[in-house]
Design a protein around this motif. Structure first.
Motif, mmCIF file in Angstrom:
data_model
loop_
_atom_site.group_PDB
_atom_site.id
_atom_site.type_symbol
_atom_site.label_atom_id
_atom_site.label_comp_id
_atom_site.label_asym_id
_atom_site.label_seq_id
_atom_site.Cartn_x
_atom_site.Cartn_y
_atom_site.Cartn_z
ATOM 1 N N ASN A 150 0.708 -1.388 -0.111
ATOM 2 C CA ASN A 150 -0.061 0.006 0.089
ATOM 3 C C ASN A 150 1.000 1.239 -0.071
ATOM 4 O O ASN A 150 0.299 2.341 -0.291
ATOM 5 N N THR A 157 -2.852 5.380 -0.681
ATOM 6 C CA THR A 157 -3.092 4.716 0.713
ATOM 7 C C THR A 157 -1.916 5.160 1.794
ATOM 8 O O THR A 157 -2.179 5.300 2.701
ATOM 9 N N GLU A 288 -1.855 -6.144 -5.170
ATOM 10 C CA GLU A 288 -2.906 -5.979 -4.503
ATOM 11 C C GLU A 288 -4.339 -6.678 -4.685
ATOM 12 O O GLU A 288 -5.319 -6.679 -3.939
ATOM 13 N N ARG A 365 -7.076 -2.693 0.560
ATOM 14 C CA ARG A 365 -6.469 -1.219 0.550
ATOM 15 C C ARG A 365 -7.696 -0.523 1.138
ATOM 16 O O ARG A 365 -7.188 0.360 2.080
ATOM 17 N N SER A 368 -7.066 -0.785 5.003
ATOM 18 C CA SER A 368 -5.664 -0.945 5.452
ATOM 19 C C SER A 368 -5.351 -0.075 6.984
ATOM 20 O O SER A 368 -4.450 -0.221 7.534
#
Length: 620
Positions: A150, A157, A288, A365, A368
């Motif tokens: 990330n 992010t 991801e 994501r 996170s």
């Protein structure tokens, strides 16, 4: 005895510092990769949307994805921060990526540093746990596959996580009993909202929990309203931009992926992502797009998470049960309060996205922020085990369960790069049976004869041994996990299913072969394509508000917009151009892909005008 413990502590600190320095050094090599590798992972397809807008800002074209039409399908702060990178490189597509990764690297290190300060100050000044807590917090975060992915994905992010940590640190170290402090804190939260609008939930819960904790005192309510008001004013330009030009507070990137339904499949995906965030190590891959865990992995992670929760509650009660309302006690309270705000806001995001978004592959994501308190919990438990002079029966039993479970991650790190080899498949099975058998024996033994392992761990000479095993063993395992990620980036060998970016090596290559530079080409998957090529039109609506208006009639949108080239996956082409596309005049040109990824092979179509087509097209 004291001198021996101090010497042991110094040795462990030096080793942790060495590993931390190596992690910082090797993570910086991402920006040094050769040109043919730097365009691939960990920068993602969606990351290129942000980079394209940053490039257009630097070139004086404004907040656009195509140089003409305004877009709000991005998060503004990160995009604006990257604009100077493209100004310095005069918009160069390749050399600028090195500077982008450098900016990611700075946020990566800065986030780890601020988080380690938050962890350190859980303990009072002079406490022997402060330095180890800081270093383990730093190491666990930097070596986390979730933090790594990330922070280098081209998206906002990492910037968001940094601002989360800054807000947490400021709340931990300031009483917020004056208007200037409230204004600064609100400003940090406002920047977090500009980094990602999901942070509005964090602002809401921090304000509410603080007011509740201070028992609804009017002066506290006034200060918290100042915090909320400042955050709103800082982020107000973005809200106004959305309302004035797009008629909605929500960016098109969110609207394009909305599909409200209660789906057990989405819930399962959300649970998997939360498990991977709570235990962010093991062979998780660099992309991801993170698939489901196997049943064995899921059970293993559930055992670890359950054990960690039990140990955390156990140690928090023992460590802070007798503390009076000192300054350190209040610092701890503020740390826990903000941590609760992060967790509750993350759970709100879990509920919202599970209900509203079909893009399950982005859940990791979206969720996170939960990584930040998870890192501190893991660090806190490690430090308690490493520094306590005596461990009780419960400590030893839970510790053995956790240790045996963590061995499976070591096995996974060693096996996963060679999982298709017959030798390593056999080795994998042998290790699995051995570890499972050892785990069961150790757990049963601690239940039947708890006094034996308790006595072993509590002898005077064992404290140094325990500290060395934990610091050296855990740090080495973290470093091994981290190096797997770095090597994957250098080799661009992501997994058996996702190697080099198919959007760059296949979609872009296919279009460059057939489509003249001056003509428009449209695609649903258009992030990488739009970054490296002009005249690209996004069709899924993430960065193109007009396409959302035609989402049920893409064929008409293409013809009305004089777009005669289309390149995407076959199922997407059939769904939106016709089945087959030739019925609506779309001639099949060519495709490019790999046999094991045939459903994701890109197909190029060209619309036959009344004047005919210069290319020799065949219908499919």
């Amino acid at each position: 005895m004291k001198d021996e413990n101090v010497t042991s502590g110094q040795f462990n600190i030096k080793y942790l510092l060495l590993v931390a320095a190596l992690v910082m050094l090797f993570s910086s090599t991402l920006m040094l990769r050769y040109e043919s590798a730097i365009v691939h992972a960990p920068i993602t397809e969606d990351g290129y949307y942000d980079l394209t807008v940053s490039r257009n800002i630097a070139l004086g074209k404004g907040l656009t994805i195509d140089g003409v039409h305004k877009t709000n399908g991005i998060q503004p702060l990160w995009v604006i921060l990257l604009a100077p990178v493209y100004w310095l490189t005069d918009g160069d597509h390749y050399s600028s990526l090195r500077y982008v990764l450098f900016a990611h690297w700075l946020f990566y290190l800065a986030t780890g540093y601020v988080l380690c300060l938050v962890g350190r100050d859980i303990f009072p000044p002079g406490d022997k746990c402060r330095k180890p807590m800081a270093l383990f917090s730093l190491l666990i975060f930097l070596c986390s596959s979730y933090a790594f992915i990330n922070h280098f994905n081209g998206l906002e992010t990492g910037c968001m996580l940094f601002l989360y940590c800054c807000a947490w640190r400021y709340y931990q170290t300031h009483l917020l009993n004056t208007v200037p402090q409230a204004l600064v804190f609100g400003g940090i939260l406002g920047l977090a909202v500009l980094a990602r609008i999901d942070c509005v939930f964090l602002v809401l819960y921090v304000v509410l929990l603080d007011i509740i904790y201070h028992r609804f005192l009017w002066n506290r309510i006034r200060l918290m309203l100042t915090v909320a008001g400042t955050a709103f004013l800082v982020s107000l330009p973005w809200w106004l931009y959305n309302c004035i030009y797009f008629g909605s507070l929500m960016p098109t990137s969110g609207s394009a992926q909305q599909e409200f339904t209660v789906s057990w499949e989405r819930i399962a995906f959300a649970i998997v992502q939360l498990l991977k965030i709570c235990i962010p190590f093991g062979s998780q891959g660099i992309m991801e797009i993170i698939t489901n865990l196997s049943f064995a992995e899921t059970v293993n992670r559930l055992i670890i998470v359950g054990t960690i929760i039990l140990l955390l509650v156990h140690y928090l009660k023992k460590t802070f049960a007798h503390r009076s309302h000192t300054e350190q006690y209040n610092t701890l309270k503020r740390t826990k309060l903000f941590s609760c705000a992060i967790l509750v806001s993350t759970l709100t995001l879990v509920a919202w996205y599970t209900l509203s978004s079909f893009a399950w592959y982005f859940y990791g994501r979206y969720f996170s922020p939960a990584l930040l308190p998870a890192v501190l919990c893991l660090s806190f438990i490690t430090i308690q085990y490493m520094t306590r002079e005596t461990l009780g029966r419960r400590d030893v039993q839970l510790g053995i369960i956790l240790f045996c479970a963590m061995l499976f991650f070591v096995k996974g790190l060693l096996i996963s790069p060679n999982e298709n080899s017959t030798f390593f498949t056999l080795l994998n099975k042998i290790l699995s049976f051995t570890l499972q058998g050892a785990s069961i024996i150790a757990i049963v033994y601690t239940v039947i004869r708890p006094q034996d392992p308790t006595s072993f761990f509590n002898r005077h000479g064992r404290l140094k041994l325990r500290a060395c095993i934990l610091s050296i063993g855990l740090a080495s395992m973290l470093f091994l996990s981290f190096m797997n990620l770095v090597f994957a980036c250098w080799n661009v060998n992501v997994s058996s299913g996702w190697g080099k970016s198919i959007f760059y090596t296949e979609q872009l290559a296919l279009i460059n072969r057939y489509v003249p530079r001056g003509e428009k080409v449209a695609a649903f998957q258009s992030g990488t394509l739009g970054y490296f090529r002009e005249n690209v039109v996004n069709l899924d609506g993430k960065v193109n508000a007009k396409a959302l208006m035609y989402k049920n009639d893409i064929h008409s949108y293409l013809i009305d917009s004089d777009i005669y080239w289309f390149c995407d996956w076959h199922p997407t082409a059939v769904k939106h151009l016709g089945d087959p596309p030739s019925e609506n005049g779309w001639g099949y040109v060519d495709k490019k892909g790999r046999p094991h990824l045939d459903p994701f092979a890109f197909e190029l179509y060209h619309y036959r005008s009344q004047e005919g087509d210069a290319l020799n097209l065949t219908s499919r």
